[in-house]
Scaffold this motif. Structure first.
Motif, short mmCIF file in Angstrom:
data_model
loop_
_atom_site.label_atom_id
_atom_site.label_comp_id
_atom_site.label_asym_id
_atom_site.label_seq_id
_atom_site.Cartn_x
_atom_site.Cartn_y
_atom_site.Cartn_z
N VAL A 1 52.53 162.64 62.80
CA VAL A 1 51.33 163.23 63.39
C VAL A 1 51.50 163.09 64.90
O VAL A 1 51.18 162.05 65.47
CB VAL A 1 50.05 162.52 62.88
CG1 VAL A 1 48.80 163.15 63.48
CG2 VAL A 1 49.99 162.54 61.35
N LEU A 2 52.09 164.12 65.51
CA LEU A 2 52.34 164.09 66.95
C LEU A 2 51.04 164.37 67.67
O LEU A 2 50.40 165.41 67.44
CB LEU A 2 53.38 165.14 67.34
CG LEU A 2 54.85 164.77 67.09
CD1 LEU A 2 55.18 164.80 65.61
CD2 LEU A 2 55.76 165.68 67.86
N VAL A 3 50.63 163.43 68.52
CA VAL A 3 49.36 163.53 69.22
C VAL A 3 49.62 163.48 70.72
O VAL A 3 50.31 162.58 71.21
CB VAL A 3 48.41 162.39 68.81
CG1 VAL A 3 47.07 162.50 69.51
CG2 VAL A 3 48.22 162.36 67.29
N ARG A 4 49.06 164.45 71.44
CA ARG A 4 49.16 164.46 72.91
C ARG A 4 47.98 163.70 73.51
O ARG A 4 46.99 163.43 72.84
CB ARG A 4 49.17 165.89 73.44
CG ARG A 4 50.39 166.67 73.03
CD ARG A 4 50.59 167.95 73.81
NE ARG A 4 49.51 168.92 73.61
CZ ARG A 4 49.62 170.21 73.86
NH1 ARG A 4 50.76 170.71 74.29
NH2 ARG A 4 48.61 171.02 73.66
N ALA A 5 48.11 163.39 74.79
CA ALA A 5 47.06 162.64 75.51
C ALA A 5 45.71 163.35 75.46
O ALA A 5 44.66 162.69 75.46
CB ALA A 5 47.48 162.40 76.96
N ASP A 6 45.71 164.68 75.38
CA ASP A 6 44.44 165.41 75.34
C ASP A 6 43.81 165.44 73.95
O ASP A 6 42.78 166.07 73.73
CB ASP A 6 44.62 166.84 75.88
CG ASP A 6 45.50 167.72 74.98
OD1 ASP A 6 45.97 167.26 73.92
OD2 ASP A 6 45.72 168.88 75.37
#
Length: 148
Positions: free
Chosen positions: A18-23
């Motif tokens: 589950v790749l999660v970005r800072a936003d």
């Protein structure tokens, strides 16, 4: 003795990122042509091979599917899904850092999403994760989101 229809199929362990970005956006990928559920959207990952740890398998799968390396990930949650083609234990890891530019190495489409997701159809094994993400967001005091 169990009837053949009652025999439980082997459980296939699967590493899922589950790749999660800072936003707060997260990556979904479409399943490539030729695979079961082709065109359905899911979190990237694949089978854990014999002798691999969860994080080793995840790093290998993300390198093969997305071309990224040096993945920073940790186990998050898991669930079992019984699909017509396989019974799988999906072991989800949150991935917060990686090196390299994401690219669709298997010809799949990629989409950075937020809740509610815009892409359809979504693979059934993806739905619990979307619910977990919605619950996490709700716990932080943000507006409750539904998945329907």
């Amino acid at each position: 003795m169990q009837e053949p229809s009652q025999v439980q199929r082997p459980l296939v362990p699967v590493a899922v990122g589950v790749l999660v970005r800072a936003d707060g956006s997260f990556l979904l990928a479409s399943r490539p042509a030729g695979k079961p559920y082709a065109g359905y959207w899911e979190f990237p990952g694949g089978k854990i091979e014999q002798g691999e740890t969860l994080l080793q398998a995840l790093a290998r799968e993300l390198r093969e599917e997305l071309g990224i390396t040096h993945v920073q990930a940790s186990y998050w949650r898991s669930c079992v899904m019984d699909y017509p083609h396989a019974r799988v234990e999906l072991q989800f890891c949150k991935v917060t850092q990686w090196e390299g530019d994401l690219r669709p190495c298997e010809g799949q489409a990629l989409s950075w999403e937020r809740l509610p997701v815009r892409v359809t159809p979504v693979l059934p094994g993806t739905l619990p994760v979307l619910q977990w993400l919605a619950e996490e967001r709700d716990q932080t005091g943000a507006r409750r989101l539904t998945l329907d």
